[in-house]
Design an enzyme around this catalytic site. Structure first.
Site, PDB file in Angstrom:
ATOM      1  N   ARG A  53     -23.686 -10.953  30.692  1.00  0.00           N
ATOM      2  CA  ARG A  53     -22.749 -11.184  29.580  1.00  0.00           C
ATOM      3  C   ARG A  53     -22.971 -12.588  29.014  1.00  0.00           C
ATOM      4  NH1 ARG A  53     -17.795 -12.936  30.643  1.00  0.00           N
ATOM      5  NH2 ARG A  53     -17.475 -11.506  32.375  1.00  0.00           N
ATOM      6  N   TYR A 105     -18.583  -5.959   2.502  1.00  0.00           N
ATOM      7  CA  TYR A 105     -18.599  -4.678   3.204  1.00  0.00           C
ATOM      8  C   TYR A 105     -17.152  -4.288   3.566  1.00  0.00           C
ATOM      9  CZ  TYR A 105     -18.915  -1.597   7.252  1.00  0.00           C
ATOM     10  OH  TYR A 105     -18.708  -0.582   8.136  1.00  0.00           O
ATOM     11  N   ASP A 177     -23.042 -14.066   5.021  1.00  0.00           N
ATOM     12  CA  ASP A 177     -23.543 -12.792   5.544  1.00  0.00           C
ATOM     13  C   ASP A 177     -24.825 -12.476   4.774  1.00  0.00           C
ATOM     14  OD1 ASP A 177     -24.124 -10.119   6.049  1.00  0.00           O
ATOM     15  OD2 ASP A 177     -22.021  -9.576   6.343  1.00  0.00           O
ATOM     16  N   LYS A 202     -29.132  -3.179  10.091  1.00  0.00           N
ATOM     17  CA  LYS A 202     -29.711  -2.870   8.773  1.00  0.00           C
ATOM     18  C   LYS A 202     -31.199  -3.222   8.732  1.00  0.00           C
ATOM     19  CE  LYS A 202     -25.379  -2.118   8.220  1.00  0.00           C
ATOM     20  NZ  LYS A 202     -24.900  -0.845   8.725  1.00  0.00           N
TER      21      LYS A 202
END
Ligand code: P1T
Length: 385
Positions: A53, A105, A177, A202
């Site tokens: 983690r 988005y 972004d 993407k």
């Protein structure tokens, strides 16, 4: 692999952060499919790792690779693009104010308004192509400016350098972004941003087979805080995903060139189509921010937004008739996708805001893939009818 800073994009894409495995010579970074790492004695770790983690060698290679591609110092990888977005918002506290790009988005809009606003974060939506409006939105408690460019789905192009300066002058952190461009087409850190955010799902992933996100910064202090939030919250990706993204960045430059080439041909073709009211593509001279796009982007990307003549009936017919374009949410994969933002990706944006932004019934969004472009154009022509 020791590549220096003078290496160009394609060389960095293939080699940055990765060197052949010293014990076997394996040219690809191994998938370190392990949750934990054995220690010599309590607290005395063998290498750099104690628990996946916190960090994992496959993830470290991807972080270094993406940081190099964005021209940043540090990279952090997340379980999704929205997880990466949420990590930035976790740097804020109740009472802080965010200036948010009005067209983002749908999931980003939802995260800001439905999750973080409930926790006391104040939000002002701004059309960031209007610099005066952006300036007057700044407040003494503005701590974050969130930019998405080109915007999803109306493809407005925001001038990153101008907005970064407006944000910095107000004492805010500036995050861009960069999902629609990928680091191949645009590097926001070089234009003054503090953080770059990506949905790796993407273009960076590029094969529609993995979900992930990333944050890149050159600011040691911001990185330290983000790393602490990541360790504490645990929104980390699986190791297989990290391997897939590393595999994919090696071909990012080649894929992006073809995405841009195909999208431009599709946009020009549709602009001349009698049943298309309007085409929005940053590479067209008809795009209102074409000059800004030319200034800050090295190519105009693979996304094309069109307004059909007619309404929902015409849109539905097109979306249900295409054969090569797949009717699906998401973007940036090698395969072409088509969708209706009003019903699909941006359904969570309130109706009045969608109306204001022009996310109308006749708006259809294309993610132009890297198939043969003549087949793509024929498919669209058949579907538009
Ligand atoms: O899906 P995820 O990996 O969590 O990424 C979220 C995200 C962040 N930023 C931008 C600009 C995005 O477009 C997305 C996700 N977008 C879609 C799924 C879509 O079809 O637009």
């Amino acid at each position: 692999m020791n590549i220096d800073n003078s290496a160009r994009f394609g060389t960095k894409a293939i080699h940055a952060g990765q060197s052949p495995d010293p014990s076997t010579g394996a040219i690809c970074t191994p998938i370190y499919q392990t949750s934990t790492f054995v220690q010599k004695s309590p607290g005395e770790i063998i290498g750099e790792y104690d628990y996946s983690r916190a960090a994992n060698p496959t993830r470290t290679a991807l972080e270094a690779n993406l940081a190099a591609l964005e021209g940043g110092k540090h990279g952090l990888i997340y379980s999704s693009g929205v997880a990466a977005t949420g990590a930035v918002l976790h740097l804020l506290k109740s009472g802080d104010h965010v200036v948010l790009c009005d067209d983002v988005y749908g999931g980003t809009n939802r995260l800001f308004h439905k999750v973080f606003q409930q926790l006391g974060i104040e939000i002002t939506l701004v059309d960031m192509t209007d610099h005066d409006a952006a300036k007057s939105a700044m407040r003494p408690n503005t701590k974050l400016v969130w930019i998405e460019t080109p915007t999803n789905p109306t493809l407005k192009v925001i001038d990153i350098a101008v907005m970064a300066e407006i944000g910095k002058r107000a004492g805010a952190m500036v995050c861009v972004d960069n999902t629609f461009c990928s680091p191949y087409l645009q590097n926001p850190l070089a234009l003054g941003a503090d953080i770059v955010c990506h949905s790796l799902t993407k273009y960076i992933g590029g094969h529609s087979d993995a979900i992930g996100g990333a944050l890149i910064t050159s600011d040691d202090e911001i990185h330290k805080k983000l790393k602490f939030v990541q360790l504490s919250e645990g929104a980390v990706p699986g190791i297989q995903e990290c391997f897939l993204f590393l595999r994919s960045t090696k071909t990012l430059h080649v894929r992006m060139d073809r995405h841009c080439e195909n999208a431009e041909k599709v946009a020009r073709h549709l602009e001349a189509h009698t049943k298309v009211e309007k085409v929005v593509y940053p590479g067209l001279t008809s795009h209102p921010q074409h000059a800004v796009a030319k200034k800050q982007m090295r190519g105009f990307g693979g996304m094309v937004t069109i307004y059909l003549k007619g309404g929902l009936g015409e849109s539905r017919k097109m979306l249900e008739t295409v054969k090569i374009f797949a009717l699906a949410e998401s973007l940036g994969g090698v395969e072409s996708l088509i969708e209706h933002p009003g019903i699909m990706t941006h359904a969570s944006v309130p109706a009045d805001q969608r109306k204001k932004l022009g996310i109308a019934d006749n708006l259809v969004r294309l993610s132009v893939g890297i198939e043969d472009v003549d087949d793509l154009i024929a498919d669209l022509d058949r579907a538009i009818g």
